[in-house]
Design an enzyme around this catalytic site. Structure first.
Site, PDB file in Angstrom:
ATOM      1  N   PRO A 182       4.594  51.042 -20.195  1.00 45.29           N
ATOM      2  CA  PRO A 182       4.207  50.856 -21.601  1.00 45.29           C
ATOM      3  C   PRO A 182       4.587  52.067 -22.458  1.00 45.29           C
ATOM      4  O   PRO A 182       4.988  51.922 -23.600  1.00 45.29           O
ATOM      5  CB  PRO A 182       2.698  50.667 -21.533  1.00 45.29           C
TER       6      PRO A 182
ATOM      7  N   GLY B 144      10.415  53.852 -21.805  1.00 47.17           N
ATOM      8  CA  GLY B 144      11.507  52.934 -21.462  1.00 47.17           C
ATOM      9  C   GLY B 144      12.818  53.692 -21.455  1.00 47.17           C
ATOM     10  O   GLY B 144      13.348  54.043 -20.401  1.00 47.17           O
TER      11      GLY B 144
ATOM     12  N   PRO C 176      25.497  51.869 -14.059  1.00 45.43           N
ATOM     13  CA  PRO C 176      26.756  51.309 -14.577  1.00 45.43           C
ATOM     14  C   PRO C 176      26.978  49.853 -14.155  1.00 45.43           C
ATOM     15  O   PRO C 176      27.399  49.021 -14.973  1.00 45.43           O
ATOM     16  CB  PRO C 176      27.829  52.245 -14.003  1.00 45.43           C
ATOM     17  N   GLN C 177      26.675  49.523 -12.907  1.00 45.93           N
ATOM     18  CA  GLN C 177      26.865  48.126 -12.471  1.00 45.93           C
ATOM     19  C   GLN C 177      25.917  47.187 -13.224  1.00 45.93           C
ATOM     20  O   GLN C 177      26.284  46.088 -13.610  1.00 45.93           O
ATOM     21  CB  GLN C 177      26.661  48.007 -10.957  1.00 45.93           C
ATOM     22  N   GLU C 178      24.669  47.649 -13.420  1.00 48.44           N
ATOM     23  CA  GLU C 178      23.700  46.844 -14.179  1.00 48.44           C
ATOM     24  C   GLU C 178      24.238  46.585 -15.589  1.00 48.44           C
ATOM     25  O   GLU C 178      24.189  45.463 -16.105  1.00 48.44           O
ATOM     26  CB  GLU C 178      22.361  47.591 -14.236  1.00 48.44           C
ATOM     27  N   ARG C 179      24.771  47.621 -16.199  1.00 46.73           N
ATOM     28  CA  ARG C 179      25.243  47.486 -17.584  1.00 46.73           C
ATOM     29  C   ARG C 179      26.478  46.598 -17.664  1.00 46.73           C
ATOM     30  O   ARG C 179      26.640  45.828 -18.610  1.00 46.73           O
ATOM     31  CB  ARG C 179      25.499  48.876 -18.169  1.00 46.73           C
TER      32      ARG C 179
ATOM     33  N   HIS D 102      26.731  26.281 -38.147  1.00 46.28           N
ATOM     34  CA  HIS D 102      26.072  25.017 -37.803  1.00 46.28           C
ATOM     35  C   HIS D 102      25.151  24.531 -38.927  1.00 46.28           C
ATOM     36  O   HIS D 102      24.564  23.444 -38.824  1.00 46.28           O
ATOM     37  CB  HIS D 102      25.221  25.167 -36.529  1.00 46.28           C
ATOM     38  N   GLY D 103      24.964  25.331 -39.955  1.00 40.44           N
ATOM     39  CA  GLY D 103      24.022  24.933 -41.006  1.00 40.44           C
ATOM     40  C   GLY D 103      22.624  24.765 -40.431  1.00 40.44           C
ATOM     41  O   GLY D 103      22.246  25.470 -39.484  1.00 40.44           O
ATOM     42  N   GLY D 104      21.877  23.809 -40.957  1.00 46.75           N
ATOM     43  CA  GLY D 104      20.491  23.592 -40.522  1.00 46.75           C
ATOM     44  C   GLY D 104      20.379  23.258 -39.049  1.00 46.75           C
ATOM     45  O   GLY D 104      19.391  23.605 -38.386  1.00 46.75           O
TER      46      GLY D 104
END
Ligand code: FAD
Length: 381
Positions: free
Chosen positions: A129, A132, A242-245, A340-342
């Site tokens: 918490p 990060g 690096p692999q995670e990213r 896509h509009g609405g």
């Protein structure tokens, strides 16, 4: 331009994965979004098809192949159908290096067969918490008492947080030693004092179980320390990030490509003022810009995958891939919602779900700002 990253075996594997997704995932994903979690059975079914643990040695039930292109095929096929609940990428791309490269023989025997079969689902607990981006600010501690570490603390935003059986927990074994005081411990489902908190309600990725974890005097055997040596956790993380990213960048480009394709089709068919909206110069110019950027991103990421396979991918290369492709993904999807509009705001349209699912990409795995810090530091100012 022609993409030349894959060989025939990868294409065959892609067919298997695509068929699996169509049969076992697509018909159920909307329900999983409501449930907030993916059932464990789907992990086992994927495991039976060899979708986990390519790098796991054959003697432990894997394929013994270290080729990130297989991981990439899975990520791309998961993204293509919008199956954002499946934490397969975390298990395969992020956790495999910890479980395969940092384990001793005894640990391999205990964990790798289940890792490869999908019976043991993995997670990694770095974030707390209060910390990060600033990983060194974590407060979870692991105090050695004989043959055990006593773990106390809390983690949050943990992918596969509810389903996981093995959690690699980042803890301070020596709070006075800075980066050299951090270690990685595997906390197992059922250990006394290990509890799960809320399955967090997120903006998107509703089928993914992202949870809080609590550790209250959890006695973790010293035999569950990764890498065999205390105090190496921070360096082990830096080595694997690096692999995670790159995995996140692979997902980003795949998502941008998929949404762009769907949007081009939409623009072909939707009419306004008596013509297809694709005939407006604004639409064509916008799609032209997005298609150009996505293709350039595709080639950089493919090059990174080759570099990773050749063990040449640097932290800076991966940081560039991560921030640029995820920011691009968000831009592309946002612009496609507009086209896509609405209907772009209606969840029954894949573009709307992609918009919700994509927002987190610039945040987890290291924020865009932290990626720029990593790149900026490389100039040596
Ligand atoms: C859906 C989801 C899944 C996740 N899965 C996992 C997981 O499986 N395991 C895990 O451990 N974590 C996980 N995370 C956590 C994720 O990695 C963190 O949220 C992320 O690293 C950012 O940390 P933070 O939330 O504490 O933000 P903070 O670090 O508080 O950042 C807040 C803001 O400050 C900025 N900032 C911070 N430091 C700097 C700086 N030095 N310079 C400039 N700007 C700065 C950030 O860029 C950001 O914009 C997940 C998060 C989400 C949302």
């Amino acid at each position: 331009m022609r993409r030349d990253l894959f060989d025939e075996e990868h294409d065959l594997f892609r067919e298997t994965v695509r068929e699996f997704m169509a049969r076992e995932v697509v018909p159920h994903h909307a329900q999983w979004e409501k449930d907030g979690i993916v059932p464990r059975e789907v992990w086992k079914k994927a495991g039976e098809l060899g979708m986990f643990g390519f790098s796991v040695p054959e003697e432990y039930g894997g394929s013994g192949i270290t080729d990130f292109r297989y991981n990439m095929v899975i990520v791309e096929e998961v993204i293509r159908v919008g199956a954002s609940g499946l934490g397969f990428g975390l298990h395969n791309d992020i956790m495999a290096p910890y479980m395969v490269d940092l384990t001793d023989d005894e640990q391999k025997q205990r964990w790798l067969p289940g890792f490869a079969s999908g019976e043991l689902i993995t997670a990694i607990g770095m974030t707390e918490p209060g910390a990060g981006s600033d990983l060194q600010g974590i407060r979870t501690t692991a105090v050695r008492e004989g043959d055990h570490y006593v773990v106390n603390g809390q983690k949050t935003f943990i992918t596969n947080g509810i389903n996981s059986d093995l959690v690699v927990v980042v803890a301070k074994t020596d709070p006075s030693a800075g980066a050299r005081g951090t270690s990685l411990l595997v906390v197992e489902r059922g250990m006394e004092g290990f509890t799960r908190g809320r399955n967090l309600e997120k903006v998107g990725m509703h089928a993914q179980d992202t949870a809080e974890l609590f550790f209250d005097n959890v006695r973790v055997p010293v035999a569950n320390l990764l890498g065999g040596e205390e105090g190496q956790g921070f360096f082990q993380l830096m080595n694997n990030l690096p692999q995670e990213r790159l995995s996140i960048a692979v997902a980003a480009v795949a998502a941008a490509e998929t949404v762009l394709e769907e949007t081009i089709e939409y623009c072909r068919n939707r009419t306004a003022f008596g013509r297809s909206i694709g005939k407006f110069q604004n639409t064509r110019f916008l799609l032209a810009e997005l298609a150009t950027e996505v293709e350039i991103a595709r080639h950089y990421v493919d090059k990174c995958v080759r570099a990773l396979n050749a063990k040449e991918l640097t932290a800076v290369d991966a940081a560039k891939a991560k921030w640029w492709t995820t920011e691009l993904q968000n831009k592309v999807i946002d612009r496609c919602v507009q086209l896509h509009g609405g209907y772009g705001y209606m969840l029954e349209y894949p573009v709307a779900k992609a918009w919700l699912d994509s927002r987190v990409q610039t945040i987890y795995g290291g924020t865009t700002e932290i990626m720029k810090e990593i790149i900026g530091r490389s100039f040596g100012f």
